[in-house]
Design an enzyme around this catalytic site. Structure first.
Site, PDB file in Angstrom:
ATOM      1  N   TYR A  26      42.432  46.029  49.009  1.00 38.53           N
ATOM      2  CA  TYR A  26      41.236  45.412  48.423  1.00 38.53           C
ATOM      3  C   TYR A  26      41.627  44.031  47.920  1.00 38.53           C
ATOM      4  CZ  TYR A  26      37.207  44.322  45.615  1.00 38.53           C
ATOM      5  OH  TYR A  26      36.086  43.688  45.099  1.00 38.53           O
ATOM      6  N   ASP A  35      48.937  39.660  47.123  1.00 37.96           N
ATOM      7  CA  ASP A  35      47.818  39.671  46.198  1.00 37.96           C
ATOM      8  C   ASP A  35      48.308  40.389  44.939  1.00 37.96           C
ATOM      9  OD1 ASP A  35      45.631  40.394  44.705  1.00 37.96           O
ATOM     10  OD2 ASP A  35      44.376  40.954  46.418  1.00 37.96           O
ATOM     11  N   LYS A  54      42.300  38.323  37.192  1.00 36.73           N
ATOM     12  CA  LYS A  54      42.182  39.279  36.090  1.00 36.73           C
ATOM     13  C   LYS A  54      42.648  38.734  34.737  1.00 36.73           C
ATOM     14  CE  LYS A  54      41.076  42.934  38.774  1.00 36.73           C
ATOM     15  NZ  LYS A  54      39.760  43.565  38.720  1.00 36.73           N
TER      16      LYS A  54
HETATM   17  N1  PMP Z   1      42.533  41.556  44.576  1.00 35.04           N
HETATM   18  C1  PMP Z   1      42.770  42.698  43.920  1.00 35.04           C
HETATM   19  C2  PMP Z   1      44.062  43.421  44.175  1.00 35.04           C
HETATM   20  C3  PMP Z   1      41.838  43.204  43.027  1.00 35.04           C
HETATM   21  O1  PMP Z   1      42.068  44.358  42.415  1.00 35.04           O
HETATM   22  C4  PMP Z   1      40.649  42.487  42.805  1.00 35.04           C
HETATM   23  C5  PMP Z   1      39.587  42.963  41.838  1.00 35.04           C
HETATM   24  N2  PMP Z   1      39.592  44.269  41.470  1.00 35.04           N
HETATM   25  C6  PMP Z   1      40.451  41.302  43.514  1.00 35.04           C
HETATM   26  C7  PMP Z   1      41.415  40.860  44.371  1.00 35.04           C
HETATM   27  C8  PMP Z   1      39.193  40.512  43.343  1.00 35.04           C
HETATM   28  O2  PMP Z   1      39.173  39.879  42.112  1.00 35.04           O
HETATM   29  P1  PMP Z   1      37.775  39.414  41.464  1.00 35.04           P
HETATM   30  O3  PMP Z   1      37.040  40.653  41.093  1.00 35.04           O
HETATM   31  O4  PMP Z   1      38.187  38.572  40.294  1.00 35.04           O
HETATM   32  O5  PMP Z   1      37.075  38.622  42.510  1.00 35.04           O
END
Ligand code: PMP
Length: 448
Positions: free
Chosen positions: A167, A248, A275
């Protein structure tokens, strides 16, 4: 608001008990139900962020402080959902409050640069092995989109490789394949932790791959860590074929002072962050090798562009700088993650004592509950029947009723204000829940 009063609990199915638990929850949250009904008049299903919904309706927040959250129906809970890891600092942290006050005092719609922008960037570059240079944006999704489009521009190749269960944002969601709502990148899908399978796909597609993107621990797919050998293989093959390796670390950067890249010793070309580094304000960042990210130097004739009205918004810049330099120091990162290791083992031993098919995966301050009778090393591990899904929702509602908020999918994240007292209370509540449901949960494994 628990199924404690249901008759014949042991003989009922989890789906039946879930129905009762939802009724009790609805009765205990009349004001939230009314707020939800009003919200649904102008937002579909009353919702503007899919992950916040759970049936029958989510509770509505009155306020939050430290590691606690209160709903408008008067319930106080320990916040183990932790804003899906972004709430690492806890609620209303005094250092962040004063950083925000400074931004408020000095003005926040300036359309110009502030010294704090570069100070925050320098603190991040000092902290993460892969970061020579960094750029800010507004979300993890945006950071990953920029990392991928940068890779495509730099390598002049079209495709990306992603992993099942990965994700990376609302338009970068990969289950068995890319979601229909994904940004239309040509995508090669591989299995997480399948070292030889992924190596083969990488070699076969090397000529058209710009980037390989992955979380060094799958977060939303259930806190499943990558094996170090798998990461090393990806590093080796990406170097061999000039493909950008993107970690990521939007969630996993919290797991060690320099993120999982520091812990595993595998350094990506590009890292994305998000985050908690914004101190709870909108935040994203992407950065990495100087020769790649320096393409954004506006003075270069071949400069790439990166726009964004709020990229350096003073709230995030001030709060983020305070987080890296004063709040989530390397020492605090070590302590928080050590306490998460202890909590995960304690939760597992409660489950084992009740002999139920529950597994707690994760690293440090991120933990995830799975319905499984085997260790979990990929998203396909575990029991995924409708009864098992009902069991997970039931445990979620039972713990909500006992004063603990965590993600319906089973994820628990720790925040800095938590102490051993909150963890002890969670262990007691979990033990109490399993006393109630042990017979029902045990049948999940035998009924397969
Ligand atoms: N990458 C990861 C691993 C995430 O967990 C998330 C959000 N849960 C995101 C990207 C996306 O971040 P945002 O919700 O700030 O767009």
């Amino acid at each position: 608001m628990t199924v404690t009063n249901a008759t014949n609990i042991g003989n009922a199915s989890c789906a039946e008990l879930l129905g009762e638990a939802r009724n009790s929850y609805a009765q205990a949250h009349p004001l939230s139900r009314a707020a939800h009904t009003r919200a649904a008049r102008s937002m579909p299903g009353g919702n503007t962020r899919s992950v916040l919904h759970f049936p029958p309706f989510p509770f509505y927040v009155e306020r939050s402080e430290g590691c606690h959250i209160w709903d408008i129906d008067g319930h106080k809970r320990v916040d183990y959902l932790c804003e899906y890891t972004a709430g690492l600092c806890g609620h209303r942290h005094p250092v962040i409050l004063s950083a925000i006050n400074e931004a408020l005092e000095r003005g926040w719609v300036n359309g110009a640069q502030h010294e704090i922008d570069g100070m925050f960037a320098a603190a991040l570059c000092d902290r993460f092995p892969s970061l020579d240079r960094v750029r800010f944006c507004n979300s993890g999704t945006e950071a990953n989109m920029m990392a991928l489009t940068t890779s495509r521009a730099v390598t002049e190749r079209p495709a990306i490789m992603a992993f099942k269960g990965g994700y990376h944002g609302g338009v970068l969601l990969f289950k068995d394949g890319p979601s229909v709502q994904n940004a239309p990148f040509e995508t090669v899908m591989a299995d997480y932790n399948d070292t030889e399978g992924a190596r083969k796909l990488l070699t076969e597609n090397a000529g058209r791959l710009a980037a390989v993107i992955l979380e060094p621990m799958l977060g939303s797919a259930g806190c499943i860590p990558a094996e170090t050998g798998f990461l090393r293989m990806l590093r080796e093959e990406c170097t061999r074929h000039d493909i950008m390796l993107i970690f990521d670390e939007v969630m996993t950067s919290r797991l060690a002072p320099g993120g999982l890249q520091e812990m595993t010793g595998v350094t990506p070309d590009i890292t994305t962050l998000g985050k908690y580094f914004g101190g709870g304000f909108s935040f994203g960042a992407f950065g990495g090798r100087a020769d790649v990210i320096d393409r954004f130097d506006p003075d270069r004739p071949d400069a790439l562009t990166h726009a964004g009205t709020f990229n350096n918004n003073p709230f995030t810049m001030h709060a983020g700088h305070a987080v890296v330099t004063q709040v989530y120091t390397p020492g605090r990162a070590a302590t928080l993650n050590a306490s998460g290791e202890v909590l995960r083992k304690r939760l597992q031993s409660v489950a084992d004592r009740h002999a139920v098919p529950l597994v707690f995966s994760g690293v440090g301050s991120m933990i995830c509950l799975h319905i499984s009778d085997h260790p979990v090393s990929s998203p396909s591990c575990g029991i995924h029947t409708p009864e098992a899904e009902a069991a997970k929702s039931l445990i979620h509602l039972e713990l909500l009723a006992r004063g603990f908020y965590f993600a319906p999918r089973g994820m628990i994240a720790l925040s800095l204000p938590m102490t051993k007292a909150e963890h002890d209370q969670l262990i007691d509540a979990f033990d109490d829940t399993l006393h109630l449901l042990a017979a029902n949960l045990t049948r999940l494994a035998t009924a397969r």
